[in-house]
Design a protein around this motif. Structure first.
Motif, PDB file in Angstrom:
ATOM      1  N   ASP A 181       0.945  -1.301   0.012  1.00 34.54           N
ATOM      2  CA  ASP A 181       0.124   0.022   0.063  1.00 34.54           C
ATOM      3  C   ASP A 181       0.722   1.355  -0.080  1.00 34.54           C
ATOM      4  O   ASP A 181       0.480   2.205  -0.636  1.00 34.54           O
ATOM      5  CB  ASP A 181      -0.957   0.116   1.326  1.00 34.54           C
ATOM      6  CG  ASP A 181      -2.258  -0.895   0.972  1.00 34.54           C
ATOM      7  OD1 ASP A 181      -2.325  -1.480  -0.255  1.00 34.54           O
ATOM      8  OD2 ASP A 181      -3.098  -0.934   1.942  1.00 34.54           O
ATOM      9  N   GLU A 182       2.132   1.110   0.402  1.00 30.15           N
ATOM     10  CA  GLU A 182       2.970   2.400   0.631  1.00 30.15           C
ATOM     11  C   GLU A 182       3.254   2.709  -1.039  1.00 30.15           C
ATOM     12  O   GLU A 182       3.434   3.924  -1.316  1.00 30.15           O
ATOM     13  CB  GLU A 182       4.193   2.254   1.534  1.00 30.15           C
ATOM     14  CG  GLU A 182       5.009   3.092   1.530  1.00 30.15           C
ATOM     15  CD  GLU A 182       6.076   3.085   2.720  1.00 30.15           C
ATOM     16  OE1 GLU A 182       6.883   4.020   2.892  1.00 30.15           O
ATOM     17  OE2 GLU A 182       6.058   2.058   3.199  1.00 30.15           O
ATOM     18  N   ALA A 183       3.768   1.659  -1.838  1.00 32.24           N
ATOM     19  CA  ALA A 183       3.936   1.722  -3.079  1.00 32.24           C
ATOM     20  C   ALA A 183       2.933   2.451  -3.892  1.00 32.24           C
ATOM     21  O   ALA A 183       3.161   3.299  -4.902  1.00 32.24           O
ATOM     22  CB  ALA A 183       4.568   0.484  -3.641  1.00 32.24           C
ATOM     23  N   ALA A 237       6.710   1.276 -13.954  1.00 39.89           N
ATOM     24  CA  ALA A 237       6.875  -0.239 -13.548  1.00 39.89           C
ATOM     25  C   ALA A 237       6.034  -0.550 -12.368  1.00 39.89           C
ATOM     26  O   ALA A 237       5.345  -1.511 -12.046  1.00 39.89           O
ATOM     27  CB  ALA A 237       8.369  -0.616 -13.318  1.00 39.89           C
ATOM     28  N   ASP A 238       5.955   0.399 -11.237  1.00 39.11           N
ATOM     29  CA  ASP A 238       5.003   0.297 -10.128  1.00 39.11           C
ATOM     30  C   ASP A 238       3.821   0.302 -10.469  1.00 39.11           C
ATOM     31  O   ASP A 238       2.891  -0.767  -9.949  1.00 39.11           O
ATOM     32  CB  ASP A 238       5.388   1.612  -9.125  1.00 39.11           C
ATOM     33  CG  ASP A 238       6.627   1.375  -8.495  1.00 39.11           C
ATOM     34  OD1 ASP A 238       7.176   0.393  -8.523  1.00 39.11           O
ATOM     35  OD2 ASP A 238       6.801   2.416  -8.031  1.00 39.11           O
ATOM     36  N   ILE A 239       2.937   1.143 -11.411  1.00 39.60           N
ATOM     37  CA  ILE A 239       1.371   1.101 -11.648  1.00 39.60           C
ATOM     38  C   ILE A 239       1.334  -0.158 -12.394  1.00 39.60           C
ATOM     39  O   ILE A 239       0.121  -0.750 -12.167  1.00 39.60           O
ATOM     40  CB  ILE A 239       1.296   2.372 -12.612  1.00 39.60           C
ATOM     41  CG1 ILE A 239       1.742   2.447 -13.677  1.00 39.60           C
ATOM     42  CG2 ILE A 239       1.477   3.481 -11.748  1.00 39.60           C
ATOM     43  CD1 ILE A 239       1.102   3.557 -14.556  1.00 39.60           C
ATOM     44  N   ALA A 281       2.720   5.940  -5.868  1.00 41.24           N
ATOM     45  CA  ALA A 281       2.390   6.033  -7.228  1.00 41.24           C
ATOM     46  C   ALA A 281       1.120   6.950  -7.320  1.00 41.24           C
ATOM     47  O   ALA A 281       1.347   7.931  -8.262  1.00 41.24           O
ATOM     48  CB  ALA A 281       2.161   4.696  -7.814  1.00 41.24           C
ATOM     49  N   LEU A 282       0.203   6.983  -6.835  1.00 37.54           N
ATOM     50  CA  LEU A 282      -0.898   7.783  -6.844  1.00 37.54           C
ATOM     51  C   LEU A 282      -0.381   9.180  -6.476  1.00 37.54           C
ATOM     52  O   LEU A 282      -1.029  10.229  -6.984  1.00 37.54           O
ATOM     53  CB  LEU A 282      -2.254   7.306  -5.901  1.00 37.54           C
ATOM     54  CG  LEU A 282      -2.796   6.006  -6.193  1.00 37.54           C
ATOM     55  CD1 LEU A 282      -3.763   5.456  -5.366  1.00 37.54           C
ATOM     56  CD2 LEU A 282      -3.534   6.039  -7.554  1.00 37.54           C
ATOM     57  N   ASN A 283       0.119   9.323  -5.470  1.00 35.20           N
ATOM     58  CA  ASN A 283       0.591  10.785  -5.125  1.00 35.20           C
ATOM     59  C   ASN A 283       1.565  11.487  -6.060  1.00 35.20           C
ATOM     60  O   ASN A 283       1.517  12.585  -6.228  1.00 35.20           O
ATOM     61  CB  ASN A 283       1.431  10.786  -3.736  1.00 35.20           C
ATOM     62  CG  ASN A 283       0.744  10.381  -2.420  1.00 35.20           C
ATOM     63  OD1 ASN A 283      -0.658  10.616  -2.437  1.00 35.20           O
ATOM     64  ND2 ASN A 283       1.272  10.022  -1.502  1.00 35.20           N
ATOM     65  N   ALA A 284       2.329  10.479  -6.801  1.00 36.32           N
ATOM     66  CA  ALA A 284       3.209  11.347  -7.508  1.00 36.32           C
ATOM     67  C   ALA A 284       2.408  11.858  -8.772  1.00 36.32           C
ATOM     68  O   ALA A 284       2.635  12.993  -9.434  1.00 36.32           O
ATOM     69  CB  ALA A 284       4.102  10.097  -8.073  1.00 36.32           C
TER      70      ALA A 284
END
Length: 384
Positions: free
Chosen positions: A30-32, A66-68, A36-39
């Motif tokens: 959830d932190e990752a 890559a994260d999304i 990704a959403l915050n960015a």
């Protein structure tokens, strides 16, 4: 209890950092996800504008991409990529081959690449072409067979005859048309008339002209229309011409052997001169009563509106069947010029939005000279 925890978790991810005080911090995956959403969506400290959380660093953007892909389904990834390009002005980064190799190909990304390809450095062009080719192959797989089947059926229906030779009898329709002649004693139907199809003709039966508005708002439609044009060109019974236009007209017919070439022959953006496009299309018409003209445009005309309508009126009067698609996309009801759409309706020309999956059926109805106004209303594709 588990459902309540999941509900609070979703709210925390939705609210971002402002939700931390009430809902707590995030950890693990959830932190990752939150990062990704915050960015992409977190407001900046300077006010209401979105922060450029991804900066202008290609490596940082590549990690974010890559994260999304890791944490979100494909449909969400496509939306987030499109939002990143629009909100954070990442279009320039797409000119780098390393970035292009990191993104997930989709129709919206192809639209962006087509708008950039004139400015694209040579080092990135090969990668961009691979991205476009991947999406084109997916779209072609989705629509090609349905289109060819629909066209074949429509042309067969158009040549239906009530005096068929035995091999050409459509037994299903013949039985249906003669049910009142059922003979109980013999347990059979004695047909009073036969229904069948005329023998297939090797010659070209219909001419199809597709005019594609390549203004920036039509990007998704350009991609789908380009692929459809290439598929139609592969059908021997049709003579297919495809043109693209902004304030100028480009004839793409010579590129129809390769849909990727068709798309790279367009130039998204710029103004719109529908009247000029229609004028060029008129020069391609040699058999008006056997011609279908498909105009794909949101109808925001930058040319001479009265002349555009006069040309459409002349087309229909000569026997050309004219269809206007306000959009050929999966993106819902489009923005369009309602006044021009209403003016076309008074000329008997339907104007409506259409999804790519519905287009083969629309095409079949048009080629068999059906009532397209009724078709649009039946499938509720007419824009309100």
């Amino acid at each position: 209890m588990a459902d309540e925890r999941e509900r609070l978790r979703r709210w925390r991810l939705l609210l971002g950092d402002p939700g931390s005080a009430a809902l707590g911090a995030v950890s693990g995956d959830d932190e990752a996800i939150d990062g990704a959403l915050n960015a992409l969506y977190e407001p900046s400290e300077r006010g209401g504008s979105r922060s450029a959380g991804l900066g202008d660093s290609a490596p940082k953007v590549a990690r974010w991409l890559a994260d999304i892909r890791t944490y979100f389904p494909s449909s969400v990834v496509q939306v987030m990529q499109a939002d990143a390009i629009e909100r954070l002005n990442l279009a320039q980064l797409l000119l780098e081959p390393e970035m292009l190799a990191s993104v997930q190909p989709d129709v919206h990304l192809v639209g962006t690449l087509l708008s950039l390809h004139k400015a694209m450095p040579e080092t990135a062009k090969a990668t961009a072409r691979q991205v476009v080719a991947t999406v084109v192959a997916e779209v072609e797989k989705r629509i090609a067979q349905a289109t060819r089947s629909a066209v074949a059926g429509a042309l067969n229906r158009a040549s239906r005859t009530h005096r068929p030779k035995l091999p050409d009898v459509d037994w299903s329709r013949t039985i249906q048309a003669n049910l009142k002649h059922y003979q109980p004693a013999q347990r059979t139907v004695i047909p009073e008339r036969l229904v069948g199809f005329g023998r297939r003709q090797k010659a070209v039966q219909r001419d199809v002209i597709v005019a594609i508005d390549e203004s920036g708002s039509m990007a998704e439609s350009v991609v789908y229309a380009g692929v459809f044009g290439a598929v139609l060109a592969s059908i021997a019974a049709l003579r297919t011409s495809v043109i693209a236009f902004d304030t100028n007209v480009v004839d793409l017919t010579g590129r129809l052997h390769d849909p990727v070439e068709v798309l790279f022959g367009t130039q998204l953006g710029g103004g719109t001169d529908i009247n000029r496009a229609i004028a060029y299309a008129q020069t391609l018409i040699s058999r008006p009563t056997e011609t279908l003209f498909v105009l794909i445009s949101d109808l925001y005309e930058g040319g001479v509106r009265a002349e555009m309508l006069r040309r459409i009126r002349a087309m229909t009067a000569s026997g050309v069947q004219v269809v206007v698609l306000l959009a050929l996309s999966d993106s819902g009801a489009p923005s369009y010029d309602r006044e021009n759409a209403a003016a076309l309706a008074t000329l008997g020309v339907p104007a409506f939005a259409c999804t790519p999956d519905a287009f083969p059926e629309l095409l079949a109805e048009a080629l068999s000279r059906g009532d397209l106004t009724g078709w649009a209303e039946r499938y509720q594709l007419r824009s309100q």
